[in-house]
Design a protein around this motif. Structure first.
Motif, PDB file in Angstrom:
ATOM      1  N   ALA A 458     -14.176  50.157  -5.015  1.00  0.00           N
ATOM      2  CA  ALA A 458     -13.457  49.462  -3.933  1.00  0.00           C
ATOM      3  C   ALA A 458     -13.912  48.001  -3.867  1.00  0.00           C
ATOM      4  CB  ALA A 458     -13.729  50.169  -2.604  1.00  0.00           C
ATOM      5  N   GLU A 459     -15.222  47.801  -3.986  1.00  0.00           N
ATOM      6  CA  GLU A 459     -15.752  46.433  -3.962  1.00  0.00           C
ATOM      7  C   GLU A 459     -15.182  45.626  -5.136  1.00  0.00           C
ATOM      8  OE1 GLU A 459     -20.007  46.208  -4.425  1.00  0.00           O
ATOM      9  OE2 GLU A 459     -19.944  44.005  -4.551  1.00  0.00           O
ATOM     10  N   GLN A 460     -15.114  46.287  -6.292  1.00  0.00           N
ATOM     11  CA  GLN A 460     -14.596  45.623  -7.488  1.00  0.00           C
ATOM     12  C   GLN A 460     -13.149  45.169  -7.270  1.00  0.00           C
ATOM     13  OE1 GLN A 460     -13.987  48.211 -10.876  1.00  0.00           O
ATOM     14  NE2 GLN A 460     -14.657  46.612 -12.305  1.00  0.00           N
ATOM     15  N   ALA A 461     -12.361  46.044  -6.645  1.00  0.00           N
ATOM     16  CA  ALA A 461     -10.951  45.713  -6.401  1.00  0.00           C
ATOM     17  C   ALA A 461     -10.837  44.518  -5.456  1.00  0.00           C
ATOM     18  CB  ALA A 461     -10.237  46.933  -5.833  1.00  0.00           C
ATOM     19  N   GLU A 462     -11.695  44.504  -4.434  1.00  0.00           N
ATOM     20  CA  GLU A 462     -11.676  43.372  -3.495  1.00  0.00           C
ATOM     21  C   GLU A 462     -12.031  42.064  -4.197  1.00  0.00           C
ATOM     22  OE1 GLU A 462     -14.307  44.089  -0.154  1.00  0.00           O
ATOM     23  OE2 GLU A 462     -13.303  46.033   0.181  1.00  0.00           O
ATOM     24  N   ARG A 463     -13.063  42.158  -5.038  1.00  0.00           N
ATOM     25  CA  ARG A 463     -13.500  40.948  -5.738  1.00  0.00           C
ATOM     26  C   ARG A 463     -12.439  40.446  -6.711  1.00  0.00           C
ATOM     27  NH1 ARG A 463     -19.299  39.738  -6.211  1.00  0.00           N
ATOM     28  NH2 ARG A 463     -20.303  40.778  -4.475  1.00  0.00           N
ATOM     29  N   ARG A 473     -14.915  32.728  -9.145  1.00  0.00           N
ATOM     30  CA  ARG A 473     -14.768  32.614 -10.591  1.00  0.00           C
ATOM     31  C   ARG A 473     -15.561  33.706 -11.296  1.00  0.00           C
ATOM     32  NH1 ARG A 473     -10.790  30.930 -12.722  1.00  0.00           N
ATOM     33  NH2 ARG A 473     -11.777  29.959 -14.536  1.00  0.00           N
ATOM     34  N   SER A 474     -15.872  34.738 -10.542  1.00  0.00           N
ATOM     35  CA  SER A 474     -16.645  35.801 -11.164  1.00  0.00           C
ATOM     36  C   SER A 474     -15.946  37.141 -11.040  1.00  0.00           C
ATOM     37  CB  SER A 474     -18.061  35.792 -10.573  1.00  0.00           C
ATOM     38  OG  SER A 474     -18.398  37.008 -10.006  1.00  0.00           O
ATOM     39  N   LEU A 475     -16.113  37.956 -12.085  1.00  0.00           N
ATOM     40  CA  LEU A 475     -15.499  39.281 -12.137  1.00  0.00           C
ATOM     41  C   LEU A 475     -16.591  40.336 -12.093  1.00  0.00           C
ATOM     42  CD1 LEU A 475     -12.962  38.584 -15.021  1.00  0.00           C
ATOM     43  CD2 LEU A 475     -12.382  38.910 -12.593  1.00  0.00           C
ATOM     44  N   MET A 476     -16.314  41.409 -11.401  1.00  0.00           N
ATOM     45  CA  MET A 476     -17.293  42.480 -11.312  1.00  0.00           C
ATOM     46  C   MET A 476     -16.968  43.574 -12.328  1.00  0.00           C
ATOM     47  SD  MET A 476     -18.132  44.665  -7.873  1.00  0.00           S
ATOM     48  CE  MET A 476     -18.656  46.380  -7.960  1.00  0.00           C
ATOM     49  N   GLY A 477     -17.993  43.997 -13.059  1.00  0.00           N
ATOM     50  CA  GLY A 477     -17.806  45.089 -14.019  1.00  0.00           C
ATOM     51  C   GLY A 477     -18.712  46.255 -13.671  1.00  0.00           C
ATOM     52  N   VAL A 478     -18.169  47.453 -13.781  1.00  0.00           N
ATOM     53  CA  VAL A 478     -18.979  48.653 -13.586  1.00  0.00           C
ATOM     54  C   VAL A 478     -19.053  49.358 -14.939  1.00  0.00           C
ATOM     55  CG1 VAL A 478     -19.222  50.839 -12.344  1.00  0.00           C
ATOM     56  CG2 VAL A 478     -18.204  48.848 -11.190  1.00  0.00           C
ATOM     57  N   GLY A 479     -20.263  49.507 -15.430  1.00  0.00           N
ATOM     58  CA  GLY A 479     -20.437  50.142 -16.735  1.00  0.00           C
ATOM     59  C   GLY A 479     -20.958  51.561 -16.583  1.00  0.00           C
ATOM     60  N   VAL A 480     -20.229  52.510 -17.159  1.00  0.00           N
ATOM     61  CA  VAL A 480     -20.651  53.907 -17.084  1.00  0.00           C
ATOM     62  C   VAL A 480     -20.882  54.415 -18.505  1.00  0.00           C
ATOM     63  CG1 VAL A 480     -19.974  56.246 -16.392  1.00  0.00           C
ATOM     64  CG2 VAL A 480     -19.273  54.270 -15.004  1.00  0.00           C
ATOM     65  N   ALA A 481     -21.977  55.103 -18.695  1.00  0.00           N
ATOM     66  CA  ALA A 481     -22.195  55.781 -19.975  1.00  0.00           C
ATOM     67  C   ALA A 481     -22.837  57.128 -19.706  1.00  0.00           C
ATOM     68  CB  ALA A 481     -23.089  54.951 -20.891  1.00  0.00           C
ATOM     69  N   MET A 652     -33.173  71.131 -32.923  1.00  0.00           N
ATOM     70  CA  MET A 652     -33.496  69.856 -32.286  1.00  0.00           C
ATOM     71  C   MET A 652     -33.339  70.026 -30.781  1.00  0.00           C
ATOM     72  SD  MET A 652     -32.843  67.460 -35.175  1.00  0.00           S
ATOM     73  CE  MET A 652     -31.720  67.904 -36.515  1.00  0.00           C
ATOM     74  N   THR A 653     -33.751  69.003 -30.054  1.00  0.00           N
ATOM     75  CA  THR A 653     -33.518  69.026 -28.612  1.00  0.00           C
ATOM     76  C   THR A 653     -32.446  67.993 -28.283  1.00  0.00           C
ATOM     77  OG1 THR A 653     -35.266  67.424 -28.194  1.00  0.00           O
ATOM     78  CG2 THR A 653     -35.885  69.748 -28.113  1.00  0.00           C
ATOM     79  N   TYR A 654     -31.792  68.188 -27.148  1.00  0.00           N
ATOM     80  CA  TYR A 654     -30.625  67.371 -26.786  1.00  0.00           C
ATOM     81  C   TYR A 654     -30.776  66.800 -25.379  1.00  0.00           C
ATOM     82  CZ  TYR A 654     -28.601  69.479 -30.952  1.00  0.00           C
ATOM     83  OH  TYR A 654     -28.365  69.863 -32.250  1.00  0.00           O
ATOM     84  N   PRO A 655     -31.616  65.749 -25.248  1.00  0.00           N
ATOM     85  CA  PRO A 655     -31.716  65.092 -23.942  1.00  0.00           C
ATOM     86  C   PRO A 655     -30.378  64.422 -23.605  1.00  0.00           C
ATOM     87  CG  PRO A 655     -33.383  64.271 -25.491  1.00  0.00           C
ATOM     88  CD  PRO A 655     -32.395  65.076 -26.273  1.00  0.00           C
ATOM     89  N   PHE A 656     -30.147  64.213 -22.346  1.00  0.00           N
ATOM     90  CA  PHE A 656     -28.897  63.544 -21.947  1.00  0.00           C
ATOM     91  C   PHE A 656     -29.138  62.728 -20.684  1.00  0.00           C
ATOM     92  CE2 PHE A 656     -27.956  66.422 -18.415  1.00  0.00           C
ATOM     93  CZ  PHE A 656     -28.647  67.573 -18.764  1.00  0.00           C
ATOM     94  N   GLY A 657     -28.122  61.968 -20.306  1.00  0.00           N
ATOM     95  CA  GLY A 657     -28.292  61.168 -19.105  1.00  0.00           C
ATOM     96  C   GLY A 657     -27.013  60.490 -18.677  1.00  0.00           C
ATOM     97  N   ALA A 658     -27.015  60.087 -17.411  1.00  0.00           N
ATOM     98  CA  ALA A 658     -25.887  59.375 -16.818  1.00  0.00           C
ATOM     99  C   ALA A 658     -26.374  58.004 -16.367  1.00  0.00           C
ATOM    100  CB  ALA A 658     -25.347  60.160 -15.630  1.00  0.00           C
ATOM    101  N   TYR A 659     -25.788  56.972 -16.931  1.00  0.00           N
ATOM    102  CA  TYR A 659     -26.222  55.603 -16.633  1.00  0.00           C
ATOM    103  C   TYR A 659     -25.054  54.811 -16.037  1.00  0.00           C
ATOM    104  CZ  TYR A 659     -30.436  56.187 -19.599  1.00  0.00           C
ATOM    105  OH  TYR A 659     -31.629  56.588 -20.144  1.00  0.00           O
ATOM    106  N   ILE A 660     -25.353  54.045 -15.006  1.00  0.00           N
ATOM    107  CA  ILE A 660     -24.315  53.210 -14.383  1.00  0.00           C
ATOM    108  C   ILE A 660     -24.920  51.850 -14.053  1.00  0.00           C
ATOM    109  CG2 ILE A 660     -22.714  52.988 -12.429  1.00  0.00           C
ATOM    110  CD1 ILE A 660     -22.765  56.065 -12.194  1.00  0.00           C
ATOM    111  N   CYS A 661     -24.209  50.780 -14.410  1.00  0.00           N
ATOM    112  CA  CYS A 661     -24.686  49.453 -14.009  1.00  0.00           C
ATOM    113  C   CYS A 661     -23.553  48.628 -13.418  1.00  0.00           C
ATOM    114  CB  CYS A 661     -25.317  48.709 -15.177  1.00  0.00           C
ATOM    115  SG  CYS A 661     -24.157  48.051 -16.366  1.00  0.00           S
ATOM    116  N   VAL A 662     -23.950  47.619 -12.696  1.00  0.00           N
ATOM    117  CA  VAL A 662     -22.999  46.708 -12.063  1.00  0.00           C
ATOM    118  C   VAL A 662     -23.335  45.291 -12.512  1.00  0.00           C
ATOM    119  CG1 VAL A 662     -22.010  45.904  -9.887  1.00  0.00           C
ATOM    120  CG2 VAL A 662     -22.922  48.233 -10.057  1.00  0.00           C
ATOM    121  N   MET A 663     -22.313  44.571 -12.896  1.00  0.00           N
ATOM    122  CA  MET A 663     -22.500  43.254 -13.480  1.00  0.00           C
ATOM    123  C   MET A 663     -21.509  42.274 -12.873  1.00  0.00           C
ATOM    124  SD  MET A 663     -22.350  42.936 -17.575  1.00  0.00           S
ATOM    125  CE  MET A 663     -23.653  43.950 -18.228  1.00  0.00           C
TER     126      MET A 663
END
Lengths: 806, 164
Positions: A458-463, A473-481, A652-663
């Motif tokens: 929602a914040e991204q849409a407002e920006r 002059r700035s754009l907000m990006g949300v990165g999900v992996a 083998m082993t299979y670690p995993f994770g959820a990463y999110i950043c805001v830029m």
């Protein structure tokens, strides 16, 4: 009497075992400048060696004139390929089944290649002499683009392979072709893609970069002519493998070689390979009869030892209209440089790149990887990742984002829809892996709640509206992996390097007074093994971690193992440690039963002791048992309390994770301000949370570097243009953001303590997270993909190309 | 090559030696004096692994000649603990807050922080980050280094006040 026994919880806490954020034992030395790294070694009569390196990326070496160099006071020898040839050491085998010149044999194939090795009394005389070695080169046409390298009329790089249509990994179809490695079902995948509702297609480059540990590579070789023993100290992530390889290529019997990895100032894959400096130092020590030290400088390091990545990945991903992924196709053009020196298990010339179906239940998939020679440095190491796993994770996490754009879906929604479900584990992937355990939906939901994902959108849409109104002059990006790693190589039936099976080991000796020493086949490079392996043992054998010394890295004392890389220490050596501990405990049980005058089965282990079942007031502590093991004659039992385990993991082993950043991306300057990073890791059982979090911080910072600017770049002539820390981006404390860490725990079902390994996860998940955030910022203006690294100039160029500069 | 006579004080001890004029301070410390705490990471002033304290300033010993240190007072990480072996608050804080992993940047990092906290005894997080920007770390992502420095600041202050 019962009241006298401290509660089990208190006794367990005193052990500082599994789950304790125990402070590191290593730090007492390191904070006082008492680390002992290879360049700190000073031996009597030690001399220095260093290289004359090629300024050309491709040239014939017409002649080498040593005369002026040898006239420099203090210069002892100048070695060239001619000098090494009689010993058969002018070439050496690479880890990938190719061979590599130790010193230029008639030609050079990349800038910085080793041409001659100068040995002198000190560094300064050595540097003077290097300037005076006259090498006559005849420049040849250079090819740095792997696609051009495969054109019919491309220059022939490897003349030594002329006429060889078969390589270590199958047929070669062109003079600069190394191998084609294929996995999955090509025909079925292409049929699915041809008939799919929606197909997203993209070429994704994971650029060439470098692990760049703060300490460069180096060694000290000391040949004792009287005993015939060679001692080699060096920055080795796999000391035992180095010993075996050194024996095989030098002809020195293995028992006469002692390899020691002292403290290592970071490895990140850089210190897995075998480099010409090691070979030349050994030869120089044999020739001069003196210890020889060789330590790279930073330019040598960045230009020659162990690049990482350089994968051009062409992908197609198919889905139904409502977002169910139906197939994945990938072809990689892999730039291996002048020699194929990739550090991968023998049967996997593209590493475990076929983990590229990621965390998703994709019914059918195909991967083909073409390895190509170019005029660049050899390497291809796993830079803080298991073999080629970061390339795979980047590929799938970009492809899923691109598919989401095509489907008009939120990238998180698409992920949730296609995750492998908890009840599908153990899960067999279309490309041949058996994922051991996972709970992806829980991890993702926890991450979304932690960052208030809906709120961020929602914040991204407002920006964005503010930007469109000209107020910003700035754009907000949300990165999900969301990544799944494959680590802990590995089962010996699948995984070997140069024929050496990838098991690992631990040997434990309990001392009579109840303290212990454990030795392992791995070697810490900052991971804190001396701290964490003692914790595993403390919980297994009931001896406080503070009373257990952990020792690694000396092949004369440590049991054989394949070393530390690919997040394999905890999955493999950690398992060996637990198993060896269980052997100790089994013998301790018999001793305790004897001392308590009951049957073996009548006693049970309780934290730090064996007690009689149902009568906990009757017990023997591990300390008492240890003393008895050595000093009391026990019928039917040998004295002593020792054990060794060589652990060959079943999977083998299979670690995993959820990463999110805001830029926030400034479209006019290209500066990307990372204002929030959230990283949830599931590495199974957590041994030391403090160390895990520290590893996550570090890995995320390396990922930030790679995604946002770090690159080994070449110009058309094959000159390295990023060969110093001025040009090669390493974030400082200023560019590095604050990190929020989180976790879920899904133990590995096949690992003795359920641990999966974590050190490399943040690099694997971090790179797509940061890159996806940049793409996400520009998504409203039609961007689907742009190549990394996303440095200011390239980001500015994206904005410019999208017409955002008016 | 002719040698020059250099005299300096290192960790409180007077040192005298003959050295080639081109000898770098880091090589002099490490190879002549056996002070191997400061490390070499880049030889171009970027990484700060070689940071030592010279006359009340942080300097990078890989890009200065020992000749330039003639007459100077130099403190390295080896000189930070008290005479009785009590660790410096920064050394304690780095361990307590897991501000190190491989340990290679640590001597330079601690030596830089030692000066930073004298230049600015109660810095903000941003000031710590800026103040350490000349020292690179590849393992920690700086977060715990910053935490350690912020934790050491009041301890150093208190020690200073107690001494006064």
């Amino acid at each position: 009497m019962n009241e006298m026994i401290p509660p089990a919880g208190d006794r367990a806490a005193a052990l500082k075992g599994l789950g304790s954020s125990r402070k590191r034992v290593e730090d007492v030395r390191f904070t006082q400048g008492k680390g002992a790294y290879v360049d700190d070694i000073k031996l009597k009569d030690m001399v220095f060696g260093d290289f004359v390196r090629s300024p050309y990326a491709h040239a014939r070496v017409v002649s080498v004139n040593k005369e002026a160099a040898l006239a420099v006071p203090g210069v002892i020898a100048v070695l060239t390929a001619e000098d090494l040839a009689p010993l058969g050491l002018h070439w050496m085998p690479t880890l990938a089944g190719d061979r590599q010149m130790v010193l230029a044999d008639g030609k050079v194939l990349y800038q910085g290649q080793e041409v001659a090795f100068v040995v002198a009394e000190n560094r300064y005389a050595c540097a003077d002499a290097i300037e005076l070695v006259e090498v006559d080169y005849e420049a040849l046409p250079v090819v740095t683009d792997p696609f051009k390298a495969l054109e019919p009329d491309a220059p022939v790089l490897r003349e030594d392979l002329a006429g060889k249509t078969e390589g270590a990994h199958g047929p070669r179809r062109h003079h600069n072709h190394i191998f084609l490695w294929e996995q999955g079902d090509r025909a079925a995948t292409e049929a699915v893609i041809d008939g799919a509702d929606v197909v997203a297609e993209e070429r994704i480059h994971y650029h060439r970069t470098h692990p760049c540990p703060l300490e460069t590579c180096g060694c000290v070789a000391s040949m004792d002519k009287i005993t015939g023993k060679l001692t080699l100290w060096g920055t080795f992530q796999a000391p035992h493998a180095v010993r075996t390889v050194a024996s095989l290529i030098s002809g020195i019997a293995e028992h006469n070689i002692r390899v020691i990895s002292p403290d290592i100032g970071g490895g990140f894959g850089n210190k897995v390979g075998v480099y010409p400096g090691y070979v030349c130092s050994i030869v120089a020590s044999i020739v001069t009869g003196r210890p020889v030290k060789w330590v790279e400088d930073r330019m040598d390091n960045l230009m020659t030892t162990a690049f990482a990545r350089d994968y051009w990945m062409d992908g197609r991903i198919a889905a139904t209209k409502d977002g169910r992924i139906t197939g994945l196709w990938c072809h990689v053009t892999a730039d291996h440089g002048g020699f194929d020196a990739c550090a991968d298990p023998t049967k996997f010339p593209a590493g475990f790149f076929n983990i590229c179906t990621g965390s998703y239940d994709i019914p059918v998939a195909y991967v083909g990887v073409d390895g190509v020679y170019t005029n660049k440095a050899p390497g291809g190491v796993a830079y803080r990742c298991s073999f080629r796993v970061t390339e795979a994770a980047y590929f799938i996490e970009r492809m899923v984002d691109i598919l989401a754009i095509k489907l008009g879906m939120d990238p998180v929604e698409l992920r949730l829809k296609n995750f492998i479900r908890k009840d599908q584990f153990p899960y067999h992937s279309a490309l041949g892996w058996e994922y051991d355990s996972g709970d992806y939906h829980t991890a993702m939901e926890q991450a979304l709640a932690a960052v208030d994902y809906k709120g961020l959108r929602a914040e991204q849409a407002e920006r964005l509206e503010a930007f469109k109104r000209g107020e910003s002059r700035s754009l907000m990006g949300v990165g999900v992996a969301f990544f799944t790693e494959i680590v802990g190589a590995g089962p010996v039936k699948n995984c070997d390097i140069l024929g050496l099976g990838m098991f690992d080991s631990c040997e434990i000796r309990i001392h009579p007074t109840g303290s212990a020493i454990a030795r392992l086949g791995t070697i810490s490079q900052g991971q804190g093994h001396a701290t964490t392996f003692a914790q595993i043992l403390a919980s297994e054998i009931g001896i406080p971690a503070d009373d257990i010394t952990v020792e690694e890295g000396d092949t004369d004392t440590a049991p054989y193992g394949l070393g530390t890389y690919g997040s394999r220490s905890t999955p493999v050596a950690g398992a060996a440690t637990a198993m060896a501990g269980r052997k100790i405990r089994a013998k301790a049980q018999m001793i305790a039963a004897y001392l308590l005058e009951v049957h073996d089965d009548d006693v049970e282990f309780d934290v730090d002791r064996f007690q009689i079942k149902g009568a906990p007031e009757r017990f023997k502590t591990m300390k008492e048992i240890a003393f008895a093991a050595y000093n009391q004659a026990i019928p039917g039992l040998e004295p002593g309390l020792e054990a060794v385990s060589y652990y060959d993991p079943p999977n083998m082993t299979y670690p995993f994770g959820a990463y999110i950043c805001v830029m926030d991306v400034d479209v006019d300057t290209g500066v990307c301000d990372v204002r929030r990073v959230y990283a949830l890791d599931d590495c199974g059982t957590r041994i030391n949370p403090m160390i895990i979090e520290g590893q996550v911080h570090g890995g995320l910072t390396e990922a930030l570097a790679i995604a946002m600017g770090q690159e080994i770049a070449y110009d058309e002539d094959g000159n390295v243009t990023t060969g110093t820390l001025m040009d090669f981006f390493i974030p400082t404390a200023v560019e590095t953001p604050h990190y929020e860490t989180d976790h879920t725990v899904t133990p590995s079902p096949h690992h003795p303590i359920g641990a999966k390994g974590v050190g490399e996860s943040p690099n694997v998940g971090g790179v797509p997270m940061f890159s996806n955030a940049v793409m996400d910022a520009f998504k409203p203006f039609g961007l689907t993909h742009a190549h990394m690294p996303h440095d200011h100039w390239r980001v500015w160029r994206i904005a410019n190309g999208l017409g955002l500069h008016g | 090559m002719s040698k020059m006579h250099v005299k300096l004080t290192v960790n409180g001890k007077a040192v005298e030696a003959l050295a080639e004029p081109r000898t770098l301070l880091i090589h002099f410390l490490r190879e002549e004096l056996g002070i191997t705490g400061p490390h070499i990471g880049c030889e171009s002033s970027h990484c700060g692994a070689c940071t030592v304290d010279m006359g009340g300033r942080s300097v990078k010993a890989c890009t200065m000649f020992v000749a330039q240190a003639n007459g100077a007072e130099i403190t390295t990480v080896e000189g930070l603990a008290a005479a009785d072996g009590t660790l410096h608050p920064l050394q304690e804080a780095f361990r307590e807050h897991h501000g190190l992993q491989c340990g290679y940047c640590t001597p330079g990092m601690i030596t830089r922080a030692y000066r930073l906290l004298q230049e600015n005894p109660s810095p903000t997080e941003a000031e710590v980050r800026f103040g350490l920007a000349g020292n690179l770390c590849r393992c920690t992502g700086y977060q715990n280094i910053v935490k350690a420095v912020l934790a050491a600041a009041p301890v150093m202050q208190a020690q200073k006040e107690a001494a006064e």
